[in-house]
Scaffold this motif. Structure first.
Motif, PDB file in Angstrom:
ATOM      1  N   VAL A  62      22.680  -3.562  17.750  1.00  0.00           N
ATOM      2  CA  VAL A  62      21.670  -3.826  16.727  1.00  0.00           C
ATOM      3  C   VAL A  62      20.574  -4.703  17.312  1.00  0.00           C
ATOM      4  CG1 VAL A  62      21.246  -4.797  14.452  1.00  0.00           C
ATOM      5  CG2 VAL A  62      23.395  -3.609  14.924  1.00  0.00           C
ATOM      6  N   GLU A  63      19.358  -4.173  17.344  1.00  0.00           N
ATOM      7  CA  GLU A  63      18.232  -4.933  17.870  1.00  0.00           C
ATOM      8  C   GLU A  63      17.562  -5.739  16.773  1.00  0.00           C
ATOM      9  OE1 GLU A  63      15.594  -2.222  19.785  1.00  0.00           O
ATOM     10  OE2 GLU A  63      17.152  -1.435  21.084  1.00  0.00           O
ATOM     11  N   LYS A  64      17.533  -5.178  15.565  1.00  0.00           N
ATOM     12  CA  LYS A  64      16.879  -5.822  14.433  1.00  0.00           C
ATOM     13  C   LYS A  64      17.815  -5.788  13.239  1.00  0.00           C
ATOM     14  CE  LYS A  64      12.369  -4.238  15.877  1.00  0.00           C
ATOM     15  NZ  LYS A  64      11.191  -3.485  15.520  1.00  0.00           N
ATOM     16  N   LYS A  65      17.570  -6.662  12.304  1.00  0.00           N
ATOM     17  CA  LYS A  65      18.357  -6.633  11.077  1.00  0.00           C
ATOM     18  C   LYS A  65      17.996  -5.374  10.293  1.00  0.00           C
ATOM     19  CE  LYS A  65      19.290 -11.424  10.713  1.00  0.00           C
ATOM     20  NZ  LYS A  65      20.059 -12.274   9.872  1.00  0.00           N
ATOM     21  N   GLU A  66      18.918  -4.951   9.457  1.00  0.00           N
ATOM     22  CA  GLU A  66      18.742  -3.716   8.714  1.00  0.00           C
ATOM     23  C   GLU A  66      17.497  -3.748   7.826  1.00  0.00           C
ATOM     24  OE1 GLU A  66      21.618  -5.467   8.709  1.00  0.00           O
ATOM     25  OE2 GLU A  66      23.056  -4.160   9.699  1.00  0.00           O
TER      26      GLU A  66
ATOM     27  N   LYS B  29       0.836  -1.209   0.000  1.00  0.00           N
ATOM     28  CA  LYS B  29       0.000   0.000   0.000  1.00  0.00           C
ATOM     29  C   LYS B  29       0.868   1.255   0.000  1.00  0.00           C
ATOM     30  CE  LYS B  29      -4.085  -1.842   2.274  1.00  0.00           C
ATOM     31  NZ  LYS B  29      -4.895  -1.818   3.500  1.00  0.00           N
ATOM     32  N   CYS B  30       2.008   1.178   0.625  1.00  0.00           N
ATOM     33  CA  CYS B  30       2.913   2.324   0.713  1.00  0.00           C
ATOM     34  C   CYS B  30       3.654   2.589  -0.592  1.00  0.00           C
ATOM     35  CB  CYS B  30       3.921   2.097   1.827  1.00  0.00           C
ATOM     36  SG  CYS B  30       3.166   1.981   3.452  1.00  0.00           S
ATOM     37  N   THR B  31       3.650   1.623  -1.489  1.00  0.00           N
ATOM     38  CA  THR B  31       4.363   1.780  -2.766  1.00  0.00           C
ATOM     39  C   THR B  31       3.426   1.597  -3.960  1.00  0.00           C
ATOM     40  OG1 THR B  31       5.013  -0.554  -2.742  1.00  0.00           O
ATOM     41  CG2 THR B  31       6.576   1.032  -1.828  1.00  0.00           C
ATOM     42  N   ASP B  32       2.172   1.946  -3.793  1.00  0.00           N
ATOM     43  CA  ASP B  32       1.176   1.857  -4.866  1.00  0.00           C
ATOM     44  C   ASP B  32       1.093   0.462  -5.465  1.00  0.00           C
ATOM     45  OD1 ASP B  32       0.672   4.616  -4.575  1.00  0.00           O
ATOM     46  OD2 ASP B  32       2.356   5.094  -5.895  1.00  0.00           O
ATOM     47  N   ASN B  33       1.176  -0.552  -4.626  1.00  0.00           N
ATOM     48  CA  ASN B  33       1.122  -1.965  -5.031  1.00  0.00           C
ATOM     49  C   ASN B  33       2.205  -2.341  -6.039  1.00  0.00           C
ATOM     50  OD1 ASN B  33      -1.027  -2.813  -3.380  1.00  0.00           O
ATOM     51  ND2 ASN B  33      -2.456  -1.804  -4.761  1.00  0.00           N
ATOM     52  N   ASN B  34       3.347  -1.685  -5.958  1.00  0.00           N
ATOM     53  CA  ASN B  34       4.447  -1.941  -6.868  1.00  0.00           C
ATOM     54  C   ASN B  34       5.553  -2.683  -6.105  1.00  0.00           C
ATOM     55  OD1 ASN B  34       6.769  -1.734  -8.518  1.00  0.00           O
ATOM     56  ND2 ASN B  34       5.913   0.070  -9.525  1.00  0.00           N
ATOM     57  N   LYS B  35       5.714  -3.962  -6.393  1.00  0.00           N
ATOM     58  CA  LYS B  35       6.711  -4.788  -5.698  1.00  0.00           C
ATOM     59  C   LYS B  35       8.131  -4.324  -6.006  1.00  0.00           C
ATOM     60  CE  LYS B  35       3.807  -8.879  -5.563  1.00  0.00           C
ATOM     61  NZ  LYS B  35       3.614 -10.237  -6.063  1.00  0.00           N
ATOM     62  N   TYR B  36       8.351  -3.847  -7.226  1.00  0.00           N
ATOM     63  CA  TYR B  36       9.681  -3.368  -7.607  1.00  0.00           C
ATOM     64  C   TYR B  36      10.070  -2.157  -6.756  1.00  0.00           C
ATOM     65  CZ  TYR B  36      13.484  -1.426 -10.336  1.00  0.00           C
ATOM     66  OH  TYR B  36      14.685  -0.911 -10.719  1.00  0.00           O
ATOM     67  N   LYS B  37       9.172  -1.191  -6.615  1.00  0.00           N
ATOM     68  CA  LYS B  37       9.444  -0.014  -5.799  1.00  0.00           C
ATOM     69  C   LYS B  37       9.739  -0.410  -4.355  1.00  0.00           C
ATOM     70  CE  LYS B  37       6.676   3.635  -7.941  1.00  0.00           C
ATOM     71  NZ  LYS B  37       5.515   4.525  -7.692  1.00  0.00           N
ATOM     72  N   LEU B  38       8.951  -1.327  -3.833  1.00  0.00           N
ATOM     73  CA  LEU B  38       9.130  -1.783  -2.461  1.00  0.00           C
ATOM     74  C   LEU B  38      10.506  -2.406  -2.279  1.00  0.00           C
ATOM     75  CD1 LEU B  38       8.169  -2.413   0.387  1.00  0.00           C
ATOM     76  CD2 LEU B  38       7.071  -4.472  -0.534  1.00  0.00           C
ATOM     77  N   CYS B  39      10.896  -3.243  -3.198  1.00  0.00           N
ATOM     78  CA  CYS B  39      12.178  -3.932  -3.114  1.00  0.00           C
ATOM     79  C   CYS B  39      13.345  -2.943  -3.165  1.00  0.00           C
ATOM     80  CB  CYS B  39      12.277  -4.941  -4.255  1.00  0.00           C
ATOM     81  SG  CYS B  39      13.771  -5.915  -4.228  1.00  0.00           S
ATOM     82  N   ILE B  40      13.298  -2.016  -4.099  1.00  0.00           N
ATOM     83  CA  ILE B  40      14.372  -1.034  -4.259  1.00  0.00           C
ATOM     84  C   ILE B  40      14.450  -0.111  -3.049  1.00  0.00           C
ATOM     85  CG2 ILE B  40      15.174   0.935  -5.645  1.00  0.00           C
ATOM     86  CD1 ILE B  40      15.598  -1.873  -6.910  1.00  0.00           C
ATOM     87  N   LEU B  41      13.297   0.371  -2.597  1.00  0.00           N
ATOM     88  CA  LEU B  41      13.261   1.272  -1.450  1.00  0.00           C
ATOM     89  C   LEU B  41      13.810   0.593  -0.198  1.00  0.00           C
ATOM     90  CD1 LEU B  41      12.388   4.070  -0.450  1.00  0.00           C
ATOM     91  CD2 LEU B  41      10.120   3.121  -0.049  1.00  0.00           C
ATOM     92  N   ALA B  42      13.397  -0.631   0.054  1.00  0.00           N
ATOM     93  CA  ALA B  42      13.865  -1.371   1.229  1.00  0.00           C
ATOM     94  C   ALA B  42      15.366  -1.652   1.134  1.00  0.00           C
ATOM     95  CB  ALA B  42      13.083  -2.673   1.368  1.00  0.00           C
ATOM     96  N   GLU B  43      15.821  -2.029  -0.038  1.00  0.00           N
ATOM     97  CA  GLU B  43      17.244  -2.346  -0.225  1.00  0.00           C
ATOM     98  C   GLU B  43      18.109  -1.113  -0.002  1.00  0.00           C
ATOM     99  OE1 GLU B  43      20.826  -2.033  -2.579  1.00  0.00           O
ATOM    100  OE2 GLU B  43      18.929  -1.234  -3.296  1.00  0.00           O
ATOM    101  N   LYS B  44      17.718   0.032  -0.557  1.00  0.00           N
ATOM    102  CA  LYS B  44      18.513   1.247  -0.400  1.00  0.00           C
ATOM    103  C   LYS B  44      18.561   1.688   1.055  1.00  0.00           C
ATOM    104  CE  LYS B  44      18.194   3.182  -5.002  1.00  0.00           C
ATOM    105  NZ  LYS B  44      17.862   4.353  -5.813  1.00  0.00           N
ATOM    106  N   ARG B  45      17.419   1.633   1.724  1.00  0.00           N
ATOM    107  CA  ARG B  45      17.385   2.060   3.124  1.00  0.00           C
ATOM    108  C   ARG B  45      18.178   1.100   4.010  1.00  0.00           C
ATOM    109  NH1 ARG B  45      18.456   5.324   6.742  1.00  0.00           N
ATOM    110  NH2 ARG B  45      17.206   5.196   8.633  1.00  0.00           N
ATOM    111  N   ALA B  46      18.094  -0.188   3.744  1.00  0.00           N
ATOM    112  CA  ALA B  46      18.846  -1.166   4.525  1.00  0.00           C
ATOM    113  C   ALA B  46      20.351  -0.937   4.367  1.00  0.00           C
ATOM    114  CB  ALA B  46      18.466  -2.589   4.112  1.00  0.00           C
ATOM    115  N   LYS B  47      20.789  -0.593   3.165  1.00  0.00           N
ATOM    116  CA  LYS B  47      22.209  -0.295   2.948  1.00  0.00           C
ATOM    117  C   LYS B  47      22.635   0.954   3.707  1.00  0.00           C
ATOM    118  CE  LYS B  47      23.430  -2.469  -1.378  1.00  0.00           C
ATOM    119  NZ  LYS B  47      23.942  -2.250  -2.747  1.00  0.00           N
ATOM    120  N   GLU B  48      21.762   1.973   3.725  1.00  0.00           N
ATOM    121  CA  GLU B  48      22.073   3.188   4.481  1.00  0.00           C
ATOM    122  C   GLU B  48      22.247   2.869   5.965  1.00  0.00           C
ATOM    123  OE1 GLU B  48      18.857   5.894   3.756  1.00  0.00           O
ATOM    124  OE2 GLU B  48      19.606   6.464   1.784  1.00  0.00           O
ATOM    125  N   ILE B  49      21.353   2.060   6.494  1.00  0.00           N
ATOM    126  CA  ILE B  49      21.419   1.678   7.911  1.00  0.00           C
ATOM    127  C   ILE B  49      22.692   0.889   8.185  1.00  0.00           C
ATOM    128  CG2 ILE B  49      20.329   0.298   9.719  1.00  0.00           C
ATOM    129  CD1 ILE B  49      17.611   1.005   8.300  1.00  0.00           C
TER     130      ILE B  49
END
Length: 67
Positions: free
Chosen positions: A45-49, A11-31
């Motif tokens: 670290v309490e949780k994985k990135e 719902k946060c990415t307009d039902n676009n799995k590609y956007k979700l994957c890219i957004l999560a991957e970029k943010r996880a790398k930043e963390i």
């Protein structure tokens, strides 16, 4: 049960799995980079990135620019 749910994430990415994957991957790398460069001064670290990134997406703390 897995939290956040895939439905909530999509719902946060307009039902676009590609956007979700890219957004999560970029943010996880930043963390991960932040933890790496802060070294021992970083909080334990309490949780994985990727888990933290997905939670931030659902909480709408981060979004993807359409540039």
């Amino acid at each position: 049960m897995i939290e956040p749910s895939i439905e909530a994430l999509l719902k946060c990415t307009d039902n676009n799995k590609y956007k979700l994957c890219i957004l999560a991957e970029k943010r996880a790398k930043e963390i991960a980079n932040k933890i790496y460069y802060e070294g021992a001064s970083a909080k334990p670290v309490e949780k994985k990135e990727i888990s933290q990134a997905l939670e931030e997406i659902v909480e709408k703390k981060i979004t993807m620019n359409e540039d």
